[in-house]
Each structure stands twice: as C-alpha cells, then as structure tokens.
Design a protein around this motif. Structure first.
Motif, PDB file in Angstrom:
ATOM      1  N   VAL A 105       0.842  -1.208   0.000  1.00  0.00           N
ATOM      2  CA  VAL A 105       0.000   0.000   0.000  1.00  0.00           C
ATOM      3  C   VAL A 105       0.868   1.245   0.000  1.00  0.00           C
ATOM      4  O   VAL A 105       0.591   2.231  -0.719  1.00  0.00           O
ATOM      5  N   GLY A 106       1.934   1.243   0.797  1.00  0.00           N
ATOM      6  CA  GLY A 106       2.839   2.399   0.813  1.00  0.00           C
ATOM      7  C   GLY A 106       3.502   2.636  -0.527  1.00  0.00           C
ATOM      8  O   GLY A 106       3.647   3.787  -0.971  1.00  0.00           O
ATOM      9  N   SER A 107       3.890   1.542  -1.189  1.00  0.00           N
ATOM     10  CA  SER A 107       4.515   1.675  -2.507  1.00  0.00           C
ATOM     11  C   SER A 107       3.530   2.233  -3.529  1.00  0.00           C
ATOM     12  O   SER A 107       3.888   3.076  -4.364  1.00  0.00           O
ATOM     13  N   LEU A 108       2.284   1.789  -3.472  1.00  0.00           N
ATOM     14  CA  LEU A 108       1.270   2.292  -4.397  1.00  0.00           C
ATOM     15  C   LEU A 108       1.016   3.781  -4.175  1.00  0.00           C
ATOM     16  O   LEU A 108       0.956   4.569  -5.146  1.00  0.00           O
ATOM     17  N   ALA A 109       0.881   4.166  -2.920  1.00  0.00           N
ATOM     18  CA  ALA A 109       0.630   5.583  -2.627  1.00  0.00           C
ATOM     19  C   ALA A 109       1.802   6.455  -3.065  1.00  0.00           C
ATOM     20  O   ALA A 109       1.615   7.539  -3.645  1.00  0.00           O
ATOM     21  N   THR A 110       3.022   5.993  -2.809  1.00  0.00           N
ATOM     22  CA  THR A 110       4.209   6.760  -3.207  1.00  0.00           C
ATOM     23  C   THR A 110       4.306   6.887  -4.723  1.00  0.00           C
ATOM     24  O   THR A 110       4.595   7.967  -5.261  1.00  0.00           O
ATOM     25  N   ALA A 111       4.069   5.780  -5.424  1.00  0.00           N
ATOM     26  CA  ALA A 111       4.162   5.803  -6.878  1.00  0.00           C
ATOM     27  C   ALA A 111       3.133   6.747  -7.488  1.00  0.00           C
ATOM     28  O   ALA A 111       3.461   7.576  -8.359  1.00  0.00           O
ATOM     29  N   LEU A 112       1.882   6.646  -7.023  1.00  0.00           N
ATOM     30  CA  LEU A 112       0.849   7.519  -7.579  1.00  0.00           C
ATOM     31  C   LEU A 112       1.106   8.983  -7.227  1.00  0.00           C
ATOM     32  O   LEU A 112       0.928   9.878  -8.075  1.00  0.00           O
ATOM     33  N   GLY A 113       1.525   9.245  -6.010  1.00  0.00           N
ATOM     34  CA  GLY A 113       1.763  10.637  -5.598  1.00  0.00           C
ATOM     35  C   GLY A 113       2.860  11.301  -6.404  1.00  0.00           C
ATOM     36  O   GLY A 113       2.685  12.412  -6.928  1.00  0.00           O
TER      37      GLY A 113
END
Length: 368
Positions: A105-113
């Motif tokens: 989840v952290g990786s997804l949020a970082t990538a999208l941001g």
C-alpha cells in the motif's frame, strides 16, 4: 541432479521473461530519448534506468520499483515521453505479489503521488488530468492483480498445509491401528501360553518350558515392531528403526505362531498383491487368527486367500464355538477394525457363524 535442473527451469524461464521485457523497454525509451530534445547524456541513462532494473524485479522488488519510478518521473519532467508508466506498473505487480500489505500500500501511494506531481508539473491542464487518470488506472490494475495473485497463492499454501496435516493425522491413526493389531495378537498368544505353562508347570515341565520360549519369542518380536511403529510417532528429530511392514510373505510365520498357541492353521494363498494391500490382508488374517486363539483354542482354522483379476478374497473359518465373538452384541473392536480396513478399499466384509458351525470371516477387497 536432473530433479534439481527441473526445479530451476521455471525460475530461469521467469527471469528470462523479465530480462526480455527489460530489453524491450530500454529500446523503446532509447527511441523516445533520440526523438526528444533531451541531450543523450541524460536521455540514454534514463532509458537504461527505466528498463534494466526490471530484470531483477523478483529479487529486489521494492528497490526495482524505486529506481524505475524515479527514472520515469525524470522522463516525464524532461518531456522524453508521456508514456503512462507501464514500466512502473510492471514493477508494481511484483511488489504487490511478494511484499506485505503495508509495504504494498505504501509503494502504491508513493508511486501515484510522485507520478501525479511529475505529470501536473510537466503538462498543462486538462491534459495532465487525463494522463494522471490513465496512469492511475494502469498502476492500480497492476497492483490489484499482484495482490490477487498473492491471496490466491496464500490460499493454495494453506490448502497444501492442511492437506499435509490431514495426511499426517491419518497416517498416525493408521499406525495406532497397526499397533493395536500387533499388541492384541501377541498378548493373546502370550496369555494362552502363560495359561498352559501355569497348568503343566509341575506335571510336564518340558511343555511349560516350551510355552515360556514361545512367550519370550512373541514378546521380543512385539517389542521390536512396537519400537518401530512408535518411532514414527516421535518427533522428526528421532530416527525410527526402518523395517518393512508385514505382508503376504509373513503369513507362514503368523501361522506358525498360532500353531504354538494350540490352533492348527492351514494356509492357502494364490496370487500376489502390492505391499499396501498385502498389509491389509495380513492384518485381516492376523486379527481373525487372534480371535481363534483368544476364544476357541485348541481348534482348527482354515485360511484361504484368492487373488483374482478384479478382487482378492479372504476366507478364514474355524471349528470353534460360533457364538464366542458375538456375545455381548458388539462384535468387538477387532471386527470393527477389520470392517474399516476393508471399507477403505470399497470392499465387502462379513463375520459370523456359518451354517456348518464354527466361526467365519469373509472379506472381498477390489484390486482397482
């Protein structure tokens, strides 16, 4: 050596696939760099950083995602290309598949941001909004597919573990039944011979000595088999004594022991069986003969085993009192155990006094 090579083939295939995709993305981004206004000293390294790490995404999924995401953000900010982060999505799939939920989840949020910031800075509105939505769909789809794969694999692993635990429990139950059969047969023989020894000790010491020798042999044999069976039930660190399970070839020895207890047994065997089914037949005969020793000695007993094309037929009949096992209405645990053994193979079982007197056990076990 061959089995090791076969296990390595799927892994090698997956790494080869990742390498091929990495090479394709490098070539695509090199074309983007040549067609853009970015100088080669910047465009070519960006192209390499977008594709090359993907070859190792299975070993370092989070690091691979970080490098590829940073390179694609640079490519977006420098207008090398506005490609919708397919390399990032490819790396994101492995992160979602192999990492914990918190990391995924952290990786997804970082990538999208970071991708949204790069797109919004490099492109005017509303083009930036459309591209942001597009890359969000691509990256989120890869992430969702990866999480689904992880959940499915986890479920399969749990099923495999449960199946393994069930198999262990069933095997231990089978061993417990084997132990019951061993102890019941030997103790019946020992009890009969001990009674004979006590009865003739003063008048006929030779027969008493012979009975004691039979008791000693039966006790030693039982202790060896009990030690082997119980060794399997110990922890995996303990090494159980390895010995073959009894089968059709051990029936003559079983008949000899029964004769020492006062039961004259005639054995007739036609055909041969695989080990697993041979053990079942051995236990059926052992339990039947044990019942004769326990309830009808001295007596005569006939054991017939006929291996046909489709089934093996076991027939054990003696000339003792037919009501002995059925007294009390339960039939005893021995009959229940024999019936369960036959039921495992989908066979038929019958036990009771036949028309001519005595007691008989009949079983038919399919070979298929």
């Amino acid at each position: 050596m061959t089995s090791r090579v076969l296990r390595m083939l799927p892994t090698a295939y997956l790494y080869a696939l990742d390498t091929a995709i990495a090479v394709i993305l490098i070539m695509v981004y090199l074309d983007f760099a040549r067609m853009s206004d970015v100088p080669p000293w910047l465009g070519y390294p960006v192209a390499l950083l977008v594709g090359a790490p993907l070859a190792l995404r299975r070993k370092r999924p989070v690091l691979t995602l970080g490098i590829v995401l940073a390179a694609q953000n640079v490519a977006t900010l420098t207008h090398i290309t506005l490609e919708p982060y397919s390399a990032t999505a490819f790396a994101m799939y492995m992160v979602a598949t192999t990492c914990s939920q918190r990391v995924a989840v952290g990786s997804l949020a970082t990538a999208l941001g970071t991708a949204w910031v790069a797109v919004l800075v490099s492109e005017p509105w509303p083009e930036s909004f459309g591209l942001s939505v597009f890359l969000t769909v691509v990256v989120c789809a890869a992430w969702a597919l990866g999480r689904t794969t992880r959940i499915r694999r986890s479920y399969q692993d749990r099923q495999a573990a449960e199946a393994s635990a069930k198999a262990v429990a069933e095997e231990r139950l089978r061993i417990a039944r084997e132990l019951h059969d061993v102890v019941a047969h030997s103790l019946s023989l020992i009890t009969v011979k001990a009674g004979v020894a006590a009865h003739v000790a003063s008048a006929r010491p030779e027969q008493a000595k012979e009975a004691l020798e039979v008791i000693e042999q039966a006790s030693r044999g039982t202790l060896v088999e009990m030690r082997r069976l119980l060794g399997v039930l110990r922890s995996e660190d303990s090494r159980a004594e390895l010995a073959p399970m009894p089968g059709m070839d051990d029936l003559p020895e079983l008949v000899t022991r029964a004769s020492l207890a006062g039961v004259e047994v005639s054995l007739s065997v036609t055909g041969s069986l695989p080990d697993a089914l041979g053990l079942t037949v051995y236990r059926l005969v052992q339990e039947s003969v044990t019942n004769v020793v326990k309830h009808a000695a001295p007596a005569r007993c006939e054991v017939s085993i006929d291996v046909g094309d489709d089934a093996v037929r076991i027939h054990v009949v003696d000339d003792g009192p037919g009501e002995r096992v059925l007294a009390g209405g339960g039939g005893g645990h021995g009959l229940i155990g024999m019936r369960e053994r036959v039921a495992v193979y989908g066979g038929t079982f019958w036990a009771g006094p036949p028309a001519g007197g005595g007691f008989a056990v009949r079983a038919e076990v399919p070979l298929s």
